[in-house]
Design a protein around this motif. Structure first.
Motif, PDB file in Angstrom:
ATOM      1  N   ASN B   9       0.725  -1.514  -0.047  1.00 32.13           N
ATOM      2  CA  ASN B   9      -0.059   0.427  -0.340  1.00 32.13           C
ATOM      3  C   ASN B   9       1.030   1.132  -0.485  1.00 32.13           C
ATOM      4  O   ASN B   9       0.209   2.394  -0.713  1.00 32.13           O
ATOM      5  CB  ASN B   9      -1.120  -0.407   1.005  1.00 32.13           C
ATOM      6  CG  ASN B   9      -2.064   0.103   1.254  1.00 32.13           C
ATOM      7  OD1 ASN B   9      -2.957  -0.533  -0.200  1.00 32.13           O
ATOM      8  ND2 ASN B   9      -2.467  -1.972   1.780  1.00 32.13           N
ATOM      9  N   SER B 254      -4.214   5.855  -0.450  1.00 33.23           N
ATOM     10  CA  SER B 254      -3.811   4.040  -0.331  1.00 33.23           C
ATOM     11  C   SER B 254      -4.400   3.890   0.822  1.00 33.23           C
ATOM     12  O   SER B 254      -5.508   2.735   0.021  1.00 33.23           O
ATOM     13  CB  SER B 254      -2.054   4.027  -0.576  1.00 33.23           C
ATOM     14  OG  SER B 254      -2.360   3.189  -0.704  1.00 33.23           O
ATOM     15  N   ASN B 257      -8.709   4.082   1.425  1.00 30.84           N
ATOM     16  CA  ASN B 257      -9.061   2.633   0.626  1.00 30.84           C
ATOM     17  C   ASN B 257      -9.156   1.607   0.612  1.00 30.84           C
ATOM     18  O   ASN B 257     -10.240   0.881   0.452  1.00 30.84           O
ATOM     19  CB  ASN B 257      -8.457   3.695  -1.183  1.00 30.84           C
ATOM     20  CG  ASN B 257      -9.294   4.423  -1.533  1.00 30.84           C
ATOM     21  OD1 ASN B 257     -10.495   4.957  -1.410  1.00 30.84           O
ATOM     22  ND2 ASN B 257      -8.741   5.472  -2.291  1.00 30.84           N
ATOM     23  N   ALA B 258      -7.881   1.531   1.514  1.00 30.95           N
ATOM     24  CA  ALA B 258      -7.177  -0.077   1.929  1.00 30.95           C
ATOM     25  C   ALA B 258      -8.015  -0.209   3.195  1.00 30.95           C
ATOM     26  O   ALA B 258      -8.882  -1.548   3.333  1.00 30.95           O
ATOM     27  CB  ALA B 258      -6.301  -0.575   2.445  1.00 30.95           C
ATOM     28  N   LEU B 259      -8.308   0.333   3.993  1.00 30.14           N
ATOM     29  CA  LEU B 259      -8.994   0.475   5.642  1.00 30.14           C
ATOM     30  C   LEU B 259     -10.429   0.485   5.212  1.00 30.14           C
ATOM     31  O   LEU B 259     -10.909  -0.372   6.038  1.00 30.14           O
ATOM     32  CB  LEU B 259      -7.929   1.311   6.787  1.00 30.14           C
ATOM     33  CG  LEU B 259      -6.505   0.319   6.619  1.00 30.14           C
ATOM     34  CD1 LEU B 259      -5.837   1.475   7.173  1.00 30.14           C
ATOM     35  CD2 LEU B 259      -6.983  -0.546   7.447  1.00 30.14           C
ATOM     36  N   PRO B 261     -13.073   2.017   2.920  1.00 35.93           N
ATOM     37  CA  PRO B 261     -12.890   2.205   1.390  1.00 35.93           C
ATOM     38  C   PRO B 261     -14.648   3.446   1.854  1.00 35.93           C
ATOM     39  O   PRO B 261     -14.653   3.842   0.559  1.00 35.93           O
ATOM     40  CB  PRO B 261     -13.482   1.171   0.742  1.00 35.93           C
ATOM     41  CG  PRO B 261     -13.506   0.305   2.055  1.00 35.93           C
ATOM     42  CD  PRO B 261     -12.844   0.513   3.279  1.00 35.93           C
ATOM     43  N   GLN B 262     -15.270   3.567   2.617  1.00 38.73           N
ATOM     44  CA  GLN B 262     -16.696   4.306   2.570  1.00 38.73           C
ATOM     45  C   GLN B 262     -16.414   5.233   2.265  1.00 38.73           C
ATOM     46  O   GLN B 262     -16.979   6.217   2.231  1.00 38.73           O
ATOM     47  CB  GLN B 262     -18.025   3.405   4.105  1.00 38.73           C
ATOM     48  CG  GLN B 262     -17.953   2.464   3.946  1.00 38.73           C
ATOM     49  CD  GLN B 262     -16.754   1.124   4.725  1.00 38.73           C
ATOM     50  OE1 GLN B 262     -15.521   2.277   4.058  1.00 38.73           O
ATOM     51  NE2 GLN B 262     -17.831   0.134   5.063  1.00 38.73           N
ATOM     52  N   MET B 265     -13.656   8.577  -1.361  1.00 40.90           N
ATOM     53  CA  MET B 265     -14.506   9.458  -2.247  1.00 40.90           C
ATOM     54  C   MET B 265     -13.713  10.548  -1.378  1.00 40.90           C
ATOM     55  O   MET B 265     -13.805  12.465  -2.622  1.00 40.90           O
ATOM     56  CB  MET B 265     -15.201   9.606  -2.805  1.00 40.90           C
ATOM     57  CG  MET B 265     -15.785   8.916  -3.729  1.00 40.90           C
ATOM     58  SD  MET B 265     -18.340   8.489  -4.277  1.00 40.90           S
ATOM     59  CE  MET B 265     -18.129  10.251  -5.057  1.00 40.90           C
TER      60      MET B 265
END
Lengths: 398, 289
Positions: B9, B254, B257-259, B261-262, B265
């Motif tokens: 990551n 990074s 989004n890995a941990l 993701p909600q 954005m």
């Protein structure tokens, strides 16, 4: 003098009546049929809007731009993948252009935005996908695509029953459609004893899938949903780079989004992709061969599933209008369309009372056929006719 | 999260951060030196990506030729923008914002007209399309190449600014425009060169970034938003700040989004808000230019 004037006026009146009557009757029978095409030509669904519109245009060409004796005038507007813009353009098409029929929009959220307004204005419309808005409530709409349940529950069943997958890991773009499509596939997969080991949702416009791939759980296969072929190609390439393609097969839930152009661009990378389609280029029927040939002649490229969908939408619309003798009254038109049983490019098509298309679902795999990369049909679930009650039973598990 | 996942990551974040740096460096230089808010910078990135795709994929030339062509075409498009409109709008921020937003729409529609609405999948050089192994994990070579290119470009920009005569003139113009012009330096010509270079870097970044991000019509706005966050974090007018901002944002993106993701954005925009509240001039703003 007065008598002469009265005679002159009387003669003029008689002459007017005699000449005007046939004129007005000619006008009624050949009154142009104004059809609106509210397509997403810009924004995130621009590719699909352009494709559906091309399919509609081709169908109109084949029909000679005439139906039930009425010349067709197609007026397009850009819905811009935006519900607010869609509403604005819908009002323009109805109030200014005076359209009698509307194709589109593509984006489901835009469909939700304009559906009630269209109902109020008594305009018949044919959106691309409407499964989330309860189409049955809107008396003046049909969709040829059917529903996501009709298409993706069979895909789940196929993966478990025909491919022998016991486990699957799922991924989709994080929006209402993405969640629904995964749920549909999951329902089908689990109904045959399969198990979903992971669901991941990617924010819209995600292009770097590295963070998601680092925590991807291993299963018998991986299925993802993206709205465009480029997104799937991007994911597949990264999936391969992170070493997963050797370990478990990857498929796209909506194969139609990965067009023939996308397949050629992906080349060998795309081979082995599993996916569901409502139409395949190689389907050997007279109507599909004609569609593919005419499309190639007109646009100089192979059609894709969304080009075919546009063609199917227009074919159904014209058949319905022909059946009503050119009348676009929403009730009469819907009754006529619901009574249709016709062959379109994707195969046999008829409609549920709610207005959803009943059609084949093709389970496919990408293979190289005569130097071209093609969706090749592996299994067909024909003439899918789940009732709404059956769907509710299946989906109530989630 | 295992050590391997953290390491992968981290590399993902650095490679994405380098692309953001390449984009933001031009944006921040144009603003810092010329005082121009060029919101069409993301659109120049998009133009570069599409031109690169045509050169490398459509016409089969080498990927390195594509990076050069993408940069040159974007450079000339930027030059036309500057000569046709922006040179008349110095010190008029509102007008610059309106005109450059207009350019985003113009360039996006021109791109759609030329290449059609279909997004283009990521592409790279054949020699970079393989993978290498880290602790049993596969990792794409092209991502490491992006990091390497970022290091080279950072050094090149530093060298250009610090070790060349034009770089010295640019820095002098940044510090005191009137005095620099009083010394007989043609700052107008320098500005033209600078705008071309910054637009070139945007187009170049578009082709480098296309290895990860492909080419899409929405990039004009989407990537611009990220570049603005980088500039806010790093500080305006600071290339060093753009590098630090890009890396922070890339790595943060990074891991988020890995941990979680909600929130992927919008989480990166949260950093911009925090930086604006705590250190409005950015990390390097006001100290290093």
């Amino acid at each position: 003098m007065k008598k002469n004037i009265l005679t002159l006026i009387g003669s003029l009146f008689v002459a007017f009546v005699l000449t005007a009557a046939p004129l007005s009757s000619v006008g009624a029978s050949e009154k142009p049929l104004k059809m609106g095409a509210l397509m997403d030509f810009t924004g995130i669904w621009a590719e699909l809007g352009d494709r559906v519109y091309k399919g509609i245009q081709l169908c109109m060409d084949q029909a000679g731009w005439k139906v039930a004796g009425r010349p067709i005038e197609l007026i397009n507007e850009d819905a811009a993948s935006n519900p607010t813009v869609s509403m604005h353009k819908t009002k323009k098409l109805i109030d200014y252009d005076k359209v009698e029929f509307l194709f589109g929009p593509i984006y489901g959220t835009s469909t939700v935005a304009i559906a009630k307004y269209l109902q109020r204005r008594h305009l018949f419309f044919m959106p691309q996908g409407t499964q989330d808005i309860g189409l049955g409530k809107f008396g003046s709409a049909v969709t040829v695509w059917g529903t996501s349940q009709l298409q993706f529950i069979p895909l789940g069943i196929y993966l478990a029953a025909k491919k022998g997958w016991k486990t699957v890991t799922l991924g989709a773009t994080d929006y209402s459609g993405g969640h629904k499509y995964l749920a549909d596939l999951q329902n089908g997969f689990e109904s045959k004893g399969g198990k979903v080991v992971q669901k991941q949702f990617f924010p819209p416009r995600t292009v770097d899938f590295g963070p998601y791939l680092t925590k991807l759980k291993e299963a018998d296969g991986c299925m993802v949903w993206f709205g465009t072929g480029a997104e799937y190609a991007n994911f597949r390439r990264q999936y391969k780079e992170f070493g997963f393609l050797k370990k478990m097969p990857l498929g796209t839930i909506m194969g139609g989004a990965v067009s023939e152009s996308d397949l050629q661009e992906m080349g060998e990378l795309g081979v082995g992709t599993i996916g569901q389609n409502t139409w395949v280029l190689t389907r050997d029927t007279a109507i599909n061969r004609k569609f593919v040939d005419d499309f190639r002649k007109k646009y100089g490229r192979d059609p894709g599933a969304f080009d075919a969908m546009g063609h199917e939408m227009a074919s159904v619309a014209l058949a319905g209008i022909k059946a009503t003798g050119g009348d676009t009254n929403p009730k009469k038109l819907k009754k006529a369309i619901l009574g249709l049983k016709m062959e379109v490019a994707g195969g046999p098509l008829r409609f549920q009372p709610e207005g959803f298309g009943i059609r084949n679902a093709y389970m496919c795999e990408v293979k190289k056929v005569a130097d071209k990369y093609r969706w090749v049909v592996d299994y067909v679930y024909p003439d899918l006719t789940y009732t709404p009650e059956q769907f509710r039973k299946l989906t109530s598990k989630k | 999260m295992t050590f391997e996942q953290i390491f992968i990551n981290l590399l993902n974040g650095i490679s994405f951060g380098v692309i953001l740096f390449l984009l933001a460096s031009g944006l921040t230089m144009v603003y810092g030196i010329m005082g121009i808010v060029n919101l069409a910078h993301g659109a120049l990135y998009m133009v570069g990506a599409y031109v690169g795709w045509s050169v490398a994929i459509q016409h089969g030339f080498s990927y390195w030729m594509a990076t050069l062509t993408g940069g040159i075409v974007a450079g000339f498009v930027g030059l036309v923008m500057e000569r046709a409109t922006l040179r008349y709008l110095y010190r008029q921020i509102n007008e610059q914002v309106l005109v450059t937003i207009g350019f985003i729409y113009v360039l996006t529609n021109l791109t759609q007209w030329i290449w059609g609405p279909r997004p283009r999948a990521p592409f790279t050089a054949g020699m970079l399309s393989g993978t290498i192994q880290f602790w049993g994990c596969s990792y794409p070579i092209h991502r490491l190449t992006v990091i390497l290119i970022g290091i080279v470009i950072s050094i090149a920009i530093w060298w250009f600014q610090e070790k060349t005569r034009i770089g010295a003139m640019i820095q002098a113009g940044m510090d005191d425009k009137e005095m620099t012009m009083g010394l007989g330096i043609n700052l107008n010509r320098i500005s033209v060169i600078l705008f071309f270079i910054c637009s070139f870097v945007a187009g170049f970044a578009g082709v480098i970034g296309a290895q990860l991000l492909g080419a899409t019509l929405g990039q004009g706005f989407h990537i611009l938003g990220l570049a603005l966050v980088v500039v806010i974090i790093g500080g305006t007018g600071s290339v060093g700040g753009a590098l630090i901002g890009g890396l922070i944002l890339g790595i943060f993106d990074s891991f988020i989004n890995a941990l979680v993701p909600q929130i992927g954005m919008w989480a990166m925009y949260l950093i911009a808000v925090i930086v604006l509240l705590v250190r409005p001039q950015g990390i390097m703003g006001g100290r290093m230019k």
